[in-house]
Design a protein around this motif. Structure first.
Motif, PDB file in Angstrom:
ATOM      1  N   LEU A  30      10.942  -1.503 -15.670  1.00 52.75           N
ATOM      2  CA  LEU A  30      12.239  -0.894 -15.970  1.00 52.75           C
ATOM      3  C   LEU A  30      12.524   0.264 -15.020  1.00 52.75           C
ATOM      4  N   GLY A  31      11.492   1.054 -14.744  1.00 54.12           N
ATOM      5  CA  GLY A  31      11.660   2.138 -13.786  1.00 54.12           C
ATOM      6  C   GLY A  31      11.919   1.625 -12.385  1.00 54.12           C
ATOM      7  N   LEU A  32      11.261   0.541 -12.032  1.00 54.22           N
ATOM      8  CA  LEU A  32      11.367  -0.011 -10.689  1.00 54.22           C
ATOM      9  C   LEU A  32      12.773  -0.500 -10.376  1.00 54.22           C
ATOM     10  N   ILE A  33      13.448  -1.136 -11.330  1.00 57.32           N
ATOM     11  CA  ILE A  33      14.789  -1.662 -11.062  1.00 57.32           C
ATOM     12  C   ILE A  33      15.892  -0.670 -11.396  1.00 57.32           C
ATOM     13  N   GLY A  34      15.526   0.495 -11.969  1.00 56.80           N
ATOM     14  CA  GLY A  34      16.525   1.540 -12.210  1.00 56.80           C
ATOM     15  C   GLY A  34      17.204   1.485 -13.560  1.00 56.80           C
ATOM     16  N   SER A  35      16.539   0.959 -14.573  1.00 52.96           N
ATOM     17  CA  SER A  35      17.146   0.874 -15.897  1.00 52.96           C
ATOM     18  C   SER A  35      16.886   2.099 -16.766  1.00 52.96           C
ATOM     19  N   ILE A  36      16.088   3.023 -16.266  1.00 52.51           N
ATOM     20  CA  ILE A  36      15.926   4.307 -16.938  1.00 52.51           C
ATOM     21  C   ILE A  36      16.231   5.403 -15.930  1.00 52.51           C
ATOM     22  N   LYS A  37      16.596   6.571 -16.418  1.00 50.82           N
ATOM     23  CA  LYS A  37      16.908   7.658 -15.499  1.00 50.82           C
ATOM     24  C   LYS A  37      15.662   8.064 -14.713  1.00 50.82           C
ATOM     25  N   ASP A  38      15.881   8.401 -13.453  1.00 53.73           N
ATOM     26  CA  ASP A  38      14.751   8.760 -12.593  1.00 53.73           C
ATOM     27  C   ASP A  38      13.995   9.977 -13.109  1.00 53.73           C
ATOM     28  N   THR A  39      14.680  10.827 -13.872  1.00 59.05           N
ATOM     29  CA  THR A  39      14.017  12.010 -14.426  1.00 59.05           C
ATOM     30  C   THR A  39      13.012  11.656 -15.512  1.00 59.05           C
ATOM     31  N   ALA A  40      13.055  10.414 -16.010  1.00 61.12           N
ATOM     32  CA  ALA A  40      12.142   9.982 -17.080  1.00 61.12           C
ATOM     33  C   ALA A  40      10.975   9.171 -16.541  1.00 61.12           C
ATOM     34  N   MET A  41      10.817   9.132 -15.211  1.00 62.59           N
ATOM     35  CA  MET A  41       9.747   8.337 -14.620  1.00 62.59           C
ATOM     36  C   MET A  41       9.096   9.098 -13.488  1.00 62.59           C
ATOM     37  N   ASP A  42       7.922   8.652 -13.091  1.00 61.31           N
ATOM     38  CA  ASP A  42       7.194   9.223 -11.964  1.00 61.31           C
ATOM     39  C   ASP A  42       7.241   8.218 -10.816  1.00 61.31           C
ATOM     40  N   TYR A  43       7.855   8.597  -9.704  1.00 56.38           N
ATOM     41  CA  TYR A  43       8.031   7.672  -8.583  1.00 56.38           C
ATOM     42  C   TYR A  43       6.694   7.144  -8.064  1.00 56.38           C
TER      43      TYR A  43
ATOM     44  N   LEU B 169      -3.044   2.491  -2.594  1.00 62.46           N
ATOM     45  CA  LEU B 169      -2.849   3.703  -1.807  1.00 62.46           C
ATOM     46  C   LEU B 169      -2.666   3.369  -0.332  1.00 62.46           C
ATOM     47  N   GLU B 170      -3.498   2.468   0.183  1.00 58.17           N
ATOM     48  CA  GLU B 170      -3.384   2.071   1.584  1.00 58.17           C
ATOM     49  C   GLU B 170      -2.030   1.413   1.850  1.00 58.17           C
ATOM     50  N   PHE B 171      -1.581   0.645   0.889  1.00 63.86           N
ATOM     51  CA  PHE B 171      -0.290  -0.047   0.988  1.00 63.86           C
ATOM     52  C   PHE B 171       0.846   0.970   1.097  1.00 63.86           C
ATOM     53  N   ILE B 172       0.869   1.950   0.189  1.00 65.63           N
ATOM     54  CA  ILE B 172       1.914   2.969   0.200  1.00 65.63           C
ATOM     55  C   ILE B 172       1.837   3.798   1.478  1.00 65.63           C
ATOM     56  N   GLU B 173       0.618   4.117   1.899  1.00 66.80           N
ATOM     57  CA  GLU B 173       0.458   4.905   3.129  1.00 66.80           C
ATOM     58  C   GLU B 173       0.981   4.139   4.337  1.00 66.80           C
ATOM     59  N   ALA B 174       0.719   2.828   4.380  1.00 66.87           N
ATOM     60  CA  ALA B 174       1.193   2.018   5.504  1.00 66.87           C
ATOM     61  C   ALA B 174       2.718   2.022   5.570  1.00 66.87           C
ATOM     62  N   ILE B 175       3.363   1.916   4.404  1.00 63.25           N
ATOM     63  CA  ILE B 175       4.825   1.968   4.352  1.00 63.25           C
ATOM     64  C   ILE B 175       5.308   3.343   4.824  1.00 63.25           C
TER      65      ILE B 175
ATOM     66  N   VAL C  75       0.559  11.262   4.966  1.00 66.15           N
ATOM     67  CA  VAL C  75       1.710  10.551   4.398  1.00 66.15           C
ATOM     68  C   VAL C  75       2.154  11.218   3.104  1.00 66.15           C
ATOM     69  N   ASP C  76       3.458  11.423   2.977  1.00 66.96           N
ATOM     70  CA  ASP C  76       4.044  11.926   1.737  1.00 66.96           C
ATOM     71  C   ASP C  76       4.160  10.728   0.788  1.00 66.96           C
ATOM     72  N   ILE C  77       3.230  10.628  -0.164  1.00 66.39           N
ATOM     73  CA  ILE C  77       3.161   9.463  -1.052  1.00 66.39           C
ATOM     74  C   ILE C  77       4.413   9.332  -1.909  1.00 66.39           C
ATOM     75  N   ASP C  78       4.950  10.451  -2.365  1.00 64.92           N
ATOM     76  CA  ASP C  78       6.151  10.403  -3.190  1.00 64.92           C
ATOM     77  C   ASP C  78       7.327   9.824  -2.409  1.00 64.92           C
ATOM     78  N   ARG C  79       7.536  10.288  -1.195  1.00 62.32           N
ATOM     79  CA  ARG C  79       8.634   9.775  -0.367  1.00 62.32           C
ATOM     80  C   ARG C  79       8.449   8.291  -0.066  1.00 62.32           C
ATOM     81  N   ALA C  80       7.232   7.895   0.266  1.00 61.12           N
ATOM     82  CA  ALA C  80       6.963   6.487   0.567  1.00 61.12           C
ATOM     83  C   ALA C  80       7.204   5.612  -0.661  1.00 61.12           C
ATOM     84  N   SER C  81       6.821   6.107  -1.836  1.00 56.50           N
ATOM     85  CA  SER C  81       7.041   5.366  -3.074  1.00 56.50           C
ATOM     86  C   SER C  81       8.527   5.205  -3.348  1.00 56.50           C
ATOM     87  N   ARG C  82       9.290   6.257  -3.094  1.00 56.77           N
ATOM     88  CA  ARG C  82      10.739   6.186  -3.288  1.00 56.77           C
ATOM     89  C   ARG C  82      11.378   5.149  -2.374  1.00 56.77           C
TER      90      ARG C  82
END
Length: 319
Positions: free
Chosen positions: A181-194, A227-233, A246-253
């Protein structure tokens, strides 16, 4: 990830829905074709009971076509339920929903059919209503909870829709559903951890869509760990901070945004088999949590009674 996002207007919407359901002929539930199980509101199923239900798998242009057909077959196998897949761009298919409703309800001799249309936030419900009505009735937007009150919409061909606010349920017990639900945007971003959602997506894509991910992010090889996957992105998209880390939060976003905008192509995040497995696991987890809570309450009651008994004994000794 446990989701507990239930604004006050959603509680009000639940009460209004419960009061109105006996007056409608059919429930139209709009769900996301990418997560048909996780975007189904169990509260709606509980409230509607045996009433006729039409499942609309919206945003089908973002979902894996073969898996969408599997989900249509799954829903069609249930009693009193039909299912159709639509996209916001396929206007003729959306308009045919009216004919499906008439066939399901049957001959009413010209009488008005009253249908309630429901769905979780940001699932595309308002867009479908506007197409059916042929005019802008419901507000649309890419953020959850745009509609916040019931409204009655008169559609042609003796059909009236009762539009309800996008409504979540108080607790999403299935952690995987919460991530989806968080991934597709069905809850507010403030209620999830990227970062949490990004790592969940990474695990799924490594297993199911590795070649597509490698092509999209121009990766020479697919990392086996999240972790390696997110870092590669992050390195491919320039998400670098101090010391070239790597900024993991930015890469996750970035990964999450690719999913939401369709940048990764057509993908589905769960199957009917996934649903059956997770239903069993979730029931077991909930039962275990309830048993632990019960034992905890019993222990507290015993401690309280022991303290009360000790106080009484102390007063008796003083006398």
């Amino acid at each position: 990830m446990s989701i507990q996002w239930f604004p006050g207007h959603m509680h009000k919407a639940r009460l209004e829905m419960q009061a109105t359901l006996p007056k409608v002929d059919l429930v139209i539930e709009v769900i996301d074709a990418r997560i048909p199980y996780s975007s189904e509101n169990p509260m709606i199923a509980e409230l509607r009971g045996e009433k006729l239900c039409l499942k609309i798998l919206a945003k089908a242009d973002l979902a894996d076509e073969a898996m969408t057909q599997d989900w249509l077959d799954h829903f069609e196998s249930a009693t009193a339920t039909k299912a159709v897949a639509v996209t916001t761009k396929d206007i003729p298919t959306i308009r045919r929903i009216k004919q499906v409703v008439h066939r399901m309800v049957g001959d009413r001799s010209g009488r008005m059919i009253n249908a309630m249309i429901v769905g979780i936030p940001n699932v595309g419900k308002s867009t479908i209503i506007n197409v059916l009505a042929g005019r802008t009735i419901a507000k649309t937007g890419n953020t959850p909870a745009v509609t916040q009150r019931q409204q009655r919409v008169n559609i042609s061909d003796n059909l009236t829709l009762l539009d309800t606010p996008g409504m979540m349920w108080p607790n999403v017990h299935n952690a995987n559903s919460g991530y989806r639900l968080g991934l597709i945007g069905s809850i507010k971003d403030t209620a999830m951890d990227y970062t949490d959602v990004g790592f969940f997506a990474a695990r799924y894509f490594i297993e199911h869509y590795s070649e597509r991910i490698a092509e999209r992010f121009q990766l020479d090889e697919i990392p086996e760990q999240e972790l390696e996957f997110i870092e590669a992105i992050g390195r491919r998209r320039g998400c670098l901070g101090k010391s070239n880390m790597v900024d993991i939060d930015r890469a996750s976003r970035i990964l999450i945004n690719e999913v939401r905008t369709g940048g990764l192509g057509k993908l589905t995040l769960e199957t009917p088999q996934t649903m059956r497995r997770e239903v069993v696991l979730t029931k077991a987890a909930v039962a275990e949590a309830e048993e632990k809570a019960k034992k905890r309450d019993e222990k507290r009651k015993k401690q309280f009674r022991a303290k009360q008994k000790a106080k009484r004994k102390s007063r008796e000794m003083e006398w």
